[in-house]
Design a protein around this motif. Structure first.
Motif, PDB file in Angstrom:
ATOM      1  N   TYR A  86       0.976  -1.173   0.083  1.00 47.36           N
ATOM      2  CA  TYR A  86      -0.080   0.041   0.083  1.00 47.36           C
ATOM      3  C   TYR A  86       0.878   1.378  -0.153  1.00 47.36           C
ATOM      4  O   TYR A  86       0.669   2.240  -0.583  1.00 47.36           O
ATOM      5  N   GLY A  87       1.843   1.195   0.650  1.00 48.79           N
ATOM      6  CA  GLY A  87       2.781   2.609   0.904  1.00 48.79           C
ATOM      7  C   GLY A  87       3.697   2.654  -0.241  1.00 48.79           C
ATOM      8  O   GLY A  87       3.764   3.919  -0.959  1.00 48.79           O
ATOM      9  N   GLU A  88       4.237   1.637  -1.030  1.00 51.52           N
ATOM     10  CA  GLU A  88       4.955   1.754  -2.151  1.00 51.52           C
ATOM     11  C   GLU A  88       4.061   2.160  -3.388  1.00 51.52           C
ATOM     12  O   GLU A  88       4.494   2.850  -4.090  1.00 51.52           O
ATOM     13  N   LEU A  89       3.013   1.638  -3.395  1.00 45.40           N
ATOM     14  CA  LEU A  89       1.991   1.858  -4.526  1.00 45.40           C
ATOM     15  C   LEU A  89       1.374   3.066  -4.173  1.00 45.40           C
ATOM     16  O   LEU A  89       0.335   3.418  -5.345  1.00 45.40           O
ATOM     17  N   GLY A  90       1.172   3.512  -3.202  1.00 47.01           N
ATOM     18  CA  GLY A  90       0.007   4.880  -2.900  1.00 47.01           C
ATOM     19  C   GLY A  90      -1.159   4.375  -2.862  1.00 47.01           C
ATOM     20  O   GLY A  90      -2.106   5.023  -3.412  1.00 47.01           O
ATOM     21  N   LEU A  91      -1.515   3.124  -2.444  1.00 49.02           N
ATOM     22  CA  LEU A  91      -2.767   2.431  -2.394  1.00 49.02           C
ATOM     23  C   LEU A  91      -3.397   2.351  -1.132  1.00 49.02           C
ATOM     24  O   LEU A  91      -3.000   2.522  -0.133  1.00 49.02           O
ATOM     25  N   SER A  92      -4.787   1.877  -1.258  1.00 48.63           N
ATOM     26  CA  SER A  92      -5.457   1.777   0.191  1.00 48.63           C
ATOM     27  C   SER A  92      -6.370   0.582  -0.198  1.00 48.63           C
ATOM     28  O   SER A  92      -6.880   0.185  -1.340  1.00 48.63           O
ATOM     29  N   LYS A  93      -7.169   0.254   0.873  1.00 49.89           N
ATOM     30  CA  LYS A  93      -8.518  -0.731   0.534  1.00 49.89           C
ATOM     31  C   LYS A  93      -9.450  -0.082  -0.194  1.00 49.89           C
ATOM     32  O   LYS A  93     -10.015  -0.868  -1.036  1.00 49.89           O
ATOM     33  N   GLU A  94      -9.499   1.274  -0.269  1.00 52.98           N
ATOM     34  CA  GLU A  94     -10.722   1.996  -0.969  1.00 52.98           C
ATOM     35  C   GLU A  94      -9.972   2.198  -2.481  1.00 52.98           C
ATOM     36  O   GLU A  94     -10.920   2.175  -3.502  1.00 52.98           O
TER      37      GLU A  94
END
Length: 157
Positions: A98-106
């Motif tokens: 999530y941190g590396e890709l700038g993503l989240s559950k949403e």
């Protein structure tokens, strides 16, 4: 409204499978393979072409978890969070990605459409836990560091 070439390609896919009701699943599989998701407009179009109700087509497409109405990235990363993987620390791997890709559950897909990150209940590789897959290729005994290194490798960095 999709561009005309989407419908033309769908007509080619339908022609390759025939227009019988039994062809629905292979047709929508091919559409998803072509576009990395199943555009809702094309599902409606296919239903009309196969002479089935739109609700029948949607019930099939929503029943199978593999079909997605949202565009997915070139690389679909699935992090297992089944019991064996969870106990062997799959959550820190997910958090690192999530941190590396700038993503989240949403937000599961990167803006550049290169990566989609999902969690799954089980990948069936418990003896190799924790595992993740990239486009169905299994990566065993992962660590947060190895997962981030894999993303760099896929990016060509």
């Amino acid at each position: 409204m999709l561009e005309r070439e989407y419908y033309d390609k769908t007509d080619e896919i339908i022609a390759s499978h025939g227009s019988g009701q039994a062809a629905l699943i292979p047709i929508i599989q091919d559409i998803q393979e072509e576009y990395r998701y199943l555009p809702p407009e094309l599902l409606t179009y296919v239903a009309e072409k196969l002479k089935i109700s739109e609700s029948q087509a949607y019930s099939v497409a929503t029943f199978y978890e593999n079909f997605s109405f949202e565009p997915k990235g070139k690389y679909i990363i699935k992090v297992c969070d089944g019991t064996a993987c969870h106990v062997r620390k799959s959550i820190p791997i997910l958090e690192a990605l999530y941190g590396e890709l700038g993503l989240s559950k949403e937000k599961q897909t990167t803006e550049d459409m290169l990566f989609t990150l999902e969690t799954v209940s089980c990948l069936g590789a418990c003896g190799l836990a924790p595992v993740l897959t990239v486009n169905d290729k299994v990566y065993p005994k992962m660590t947060p560091e190895n997962a981030v290194a894999l993303v760099h490798e896929l990016r060509g960095v």
